[in-house]
Design a protein around this motif. Structure first.
Motif, short mmCIF file in Angstrom:
data_model
loop_
_atom_site.label_atom_id
_atom_site.label_comp_id
_atom_site.label_asym_id
_atom_site.label_seq_id
_atom_site.Cartn_x
_atom_site.Cartn_y
_atom_site.Cartn_z
N ASP A 153 -25.88 16.58 -29.79
CA ASP A 153 -25.92 16.32 -28.04
C ASP A 153 -26.90 17.26 -27.90
O ASP A 153 -26.69 18.42 -27.32
CB ASP A 153 -24.54 16.24 -27.68
CG ASP A 153 -24.18 16.40 -26.17
OD1 ASP A 153 -24.80 15.47 -25.49
OD2 ASP A 153 -23.20 16.74 -25.40
N ASP A 162 -20.55 7.57 -24.66
CA ASP A 162 -19.37 7.63 -26.02
C ASP A 162 -18.89 6.65 -26.00
O ASP A 162 -19.07 6.15 -27.35
CB ASP A 162 -18.35 8.83 -25.73
CG ASP A 162 -18.63 10.21 -25.68
OD1 ASP A 162 -20.78 10.46 -25.39
OD2 ASP A 162 -18.22 10.77 -25.36
N TYR A 188 -26.78 19.67 -23.03
CA TYR A 188 -25.40 19.22 -22.53
C TYR A 188 -24.35 19.17 -21.02
O TYR A 188 -23.36 19.23 -20.65
CB TYR A 188 -24.19 19.81 -23.73
CG TYR A 188 -24.14 21.37 -23.78
CD1 TYR A 188 -23.26 22.07 -23.23
CD2 TYR A 188 -24.33 21.53 -25.49
CE1 TYR A 188 -23.78 23.36 -23.54
CE2 TYR A 188 -25.50 22.84 -24.72
CZ TYR A 188 -23.83 23.55 -24.43
OH TYR A 188 -24.19 24.95 -25.23
N HIS A 224 -19.29 23.38 -21.39
CA HIS A 224 -19.42 22.27 -23.10
C HIS A 224 -18.29 21.26 -23.28
O HIS A 224 -17.80 20.19 -23.79
CB HIS A 224 -18.70 23.35 -23.49
CG HIS A 224 -16.97 23.36 -23.82
ND1 HIS A 224 -16.23 23.88 -22.26
CD2 HIS A 224 -15.64 22.99 -24.17
CE1 HIS A 224 -15.32 23.69 -22.70
NE2 HIS A 224 -14.96 22.68 -23.56
N GLY A 234 -23.55 20.99 -29.77
CA GLY A 234 -24.47 21.38 -28.33
C GLY A 234 -25.05 22.06 -28.67
O GLY A 234 -25.82 22.76 -28.65
N ARG A 257 -27.55 12.07 -29.01
CA ARG A 257 -27.44 11.70 -27.06
C ARG A 257 -28.16 12.83 -26.79
O ARG A 257 -28.29 14.24 -26.74
CB ARG A 257 -25.75 11.43 -27.36
CG ARG A 257 -25.28 11.78 -25.42
CD ARG A 257 -23.67 11.50 -25.12
NE ARG A 257 -23.69 13.08 -24.79
CZ ARG A 257 -22.63 12.70 -24.84
NH1 ARG A 257 -21.24 12.41 -24.56
NH2 ARG A 257 -22.17 15.06 -24.60
N PHE A 292 -22.35 24.78 -30.99
CA PHE A 292 -23.47 25.37 -29.83
C PHE A 292 -24.77 25.69 -30.05
O PHE A 292 -24.22 26.79 -30.54
CB PHE A 292 -22.58 25.70 -29.00
CG PHE A 292 -21.84 24.59 -28.47
CD1 PHE A 292 -21.27 23.44 -27.28
CD2 PHE A 292 -20.24 24.81 -28.67
CE1 PHE A 292 -20.81 23.22 -27.35
CE2 PHE A 292 -19.06 24.24 -28.18
CZ PHE A 292 -19.12 23.11 -27.34
N GLU A 308 -28.57 23.54 -25.71
CA GLU A 308 -28.75 23.67 -24.62
C GLU A 308 -30.14 24.59 -24.72
O GLU A 308 -29.89 25.76 -25.29
CB GLU A 308 -27.57 23.98 -23.70
CG GLU A 308 -26.85 23.26 -22.78
CD GLU A 308 -27.82 23.54 -21.65
OE1 GLU A 308 -28.86 23.66 -21.19
OE2 GLU A 308 -27.87 22.30 -20.93
N THR A 334 -18.16 17.84 -21.77
CA THR A 334 -19.16 16.20 -22.65
C THR A 334 -19.01 16.13 -23.80
O THR A 334 -19.30 15.18 -24.58
CB THR A 334 -19.81 16.24 -22.02
OG1 THR A 334 -21.15 16.65 -21.71
CG2 THR A 334 -19.59 15.57 -20.10
N THR A 335 -19.56 17.74 -24.73
CA THR A 335 -19.96 17.74 -25.98
C THR A 335 -18.40 17.62 -26.74
O THR A 335 -18.31 16.52 -27.71
CB THR A 335 -21.07 19.18 -26.41
OG1 THR A 335 -22.18 18.72 -25.58
CG2 THR A 335 -20.84 19.02 -27.65
N TYR A 336 -18.01 18.20 -25.70
CA TYR A 336 -16.22 18.49 -26.74
C TYR A 336 -15.72 16.94 -26.81
O TYR A 336 -14.86 16.36 -27.79
CB TYR A 336 -15.27 19.47 -25.77
CG TYR A 336 -13.90 19.59 -26.19
CD1 TYR A 336 -13.58 19.99 -27.66
CD2 TYR A 336 -12.76 18.58 -25.65
CE1 TYR A 336 -12.24 19.43 -28.61
CE2 TYR A 336 -11.36 18.28 -26.40
CZ TYR A 336 -11.74 19.03 -27.49
OH TYR A 336 -9.86 19.02 -28.19
N THR A 384 -22.37 18.71 -14.88
CA THR A 384 -21.24 17.88 -15.64
C THR A 384 -19.66 17.48 -15.51
O THR A 384 -19.55 18.00 -14.14
CB THR A 384 -21.84 18.25 -17.33
OG1 THR A 384 -21.08 17.69 -17.65
CG2 THR A 384 -20.89 20.39 -17.24
#
Length: 269
Positions: free
Chosen positions: A50, A27, A53, A57, A78, A116, A99, A80, A59-61, A18
């Motif tokens: 999301d 986005d 991810y 973190h 998020g 996503r 998360f 995972e 891209t989730t943020y 990522t």
């Protein structure tokens, strides 16, 4: 928010690659195309998941901050499958952003309006990918949307499918104008169910072939910049293919960003 109880997350741990702005293209598409859905939701706190991810973190943020401009009370979770990645993300939680561990079962208390799921299905066989699509579709809100796709390491090439509860709806290609030589270069990012069908006789191959041909024919517009060439190519392609030509998914406003969307039925297997 109370999570749905699960015995074991469904899925396998990915590489977790990522980075900042890797998913910016998806986005901004989600913000534009799913924005009306979020704003019109009867839920005062529409839920977005999301999935997968990765090792960071970030891209989730980024998704959270971008969607908060669309709807100030949206909640982003998020998800995972790797517990160490979840633990690493926990310190970055804040109001509306959390998360948790999970997989394709989407372990959240409410049916999400948007999911996503990027770079999480390439490691599966096609039949398994369809199964995971079906599982996610069974967990979203009746009018919800899943945005599932893949992108290059730095996000300059991306392709994603939008799915509703009824099945796949659209396929979107997105690229940095300096990130490819011809449009068919994006074929390497096709969804799992299409990537092996980029061969003569398949609709997705026919589309990419016509796109390359239109791109070559519009080469003179390149003197005005790659953006103008992309727009003119989209206009030419729309004469023979059902390209989205009006907002929110199509038209010059989207094309100038390096996007192209068309119905799944036009290219699906």
């Amino acid at each position: 928010m109370t999570a749905r109880p699960v015995r074991r997350p469904i899925g396998a741990i990915t590489r977790g690659t990522t980075g900042h702005n890797r998913l910016r293209r998806s986005d901004r598409w989600i913000s534009a195309v799913c924005g009306p859905l979020l704003r019109s939701s009867a839920d005062a706190r529409p839920l977005v998941v999301d999935l997968g991810y990765g090792a960071s973190h970030i891209t989730t943020y980024e998704l959270f901050t971008r969607l908060r401009r669309v709807h100030p009370a949206v909640e982003v979770v998020g998800v995972e499958i790797d517990p160490e990645r979840v633990a690493a993300a926990k310190p970055y939680e804040r109001e509306g952003l959390s998360f948790r561990r999970g997989g394709f079962e989407l372990p959240v208390a409410r049916s999400p309006l948007v999911v996503r799921a990027f770079n999480v299905l390439r490691q599966y066989a096609e039949a398994e990918a369809w199964e995971h699509w079906d599982l996610m579709r069974s967990r979203i809100a009746p009018d919800g949307v899943i945005v599932e796709g893949t992108c290059s390491e730095v996000g300059h090439r991306a392709v994603w499918a939008a799915l509703g509860a009824e099945g796949p709806r659209t396929l979107t290609f997105a690229a940095r104008f300096t990130g490819f030589e011809r449009p068919s270069d994006l074929a390497e990012r096709l969804p799992k169910t299409l990537i092996h069908r980029n061969v003569p006789g398949e609709r997705v191959h026919a589309f990419l072939t016509d796109w390359d041909r239109a791109w070559a024919a519009c080469a003179p517009y390149g003197s005005y910049g790659s953006r103008q060439r992309w727009i003119r190519t989209a206009e030419a392609l729309a004469r023979d293919w059902p390209i989205a030509t009006a907002p929110p998914a199509g038209g010059p406003a989207r094309w100038r960003l390096g996007e192209l969307t068309l119905p799944w039925t036009a290219v699906g297997p």
